[in-house]
Write a protein that holds these residues in place. Structure first.
Motif: not given
Ligand code: 5GP
Ligand code: ZN
Length: 114
Positions: A33-40, A106-113
């Motif tokens: 997982p790359q975040a607290p919630t990471h579903i495929l 589940g966490r703040e993400m940045s942009w651009p990836p």
């Protein structure tokens, strides 16, 4: 013979932590997982990437986004925000050649990836 990892996960031949399922879609926890919630979320039908999607796949792609919304609500990330991402090809970092939609939250993400 189909040697696809995600086809085997969708059929249950390879174990996974199932989150949701419909006739055409299987959703499971990402093993790294790359975040607290990471579903495929994947179509059960084998489609190697975005590039091989055909007219008949329009419905299942829409259903995947709706299922992602349902899972986001179930897991409590719908109000804080989430990302649904599909990597296509080498530059995007696609590692598994069965189209999949990452649901991350589940966490703040940045942009651009990166
Ligand atoms: P991609 O880089 O192709 O967009 O994403 C592939 C994802 O599949 C990665 O996030 C990786 O952690 C996940 N993954 C790879 N192998 C397995 C596996 O055997 N089980 C599960 N649950 N996830 C996997
Ligand atoms: Zn497959």
């Amino acid at each position: 013979m189909n040697d696809c990892l995600f086809c085997k996960i969708a059929s249950g031949e390879i174990p996974s932590k199932k989150i949701a399922e419909s006739d055409d879609i299987y959703a499971f926890e990402d093993v790294n997982p790359q975040a607290p919630t990471h579903i495929l979320l994947i179509p059960k039908k084998h489609v190697p990437s975005n590039l091989e999607l055909v007219d008949g796949d329009k419905k299942v792609v829409g259903q995947i986004f709706l299922m992602a919304n349902e899972i986001a609500a179930q897991l409590g990330i719908d109000q804080t925000g989430f990302r649904v991402v599909t990597n296509c090809g080498a530059n995007a970092g696609q590692a598994v050649s069965h189209i999949h939609f990452h649901l991350l939250g589940g966490r703040e993400m940045s942009w651009p990836p990166g």
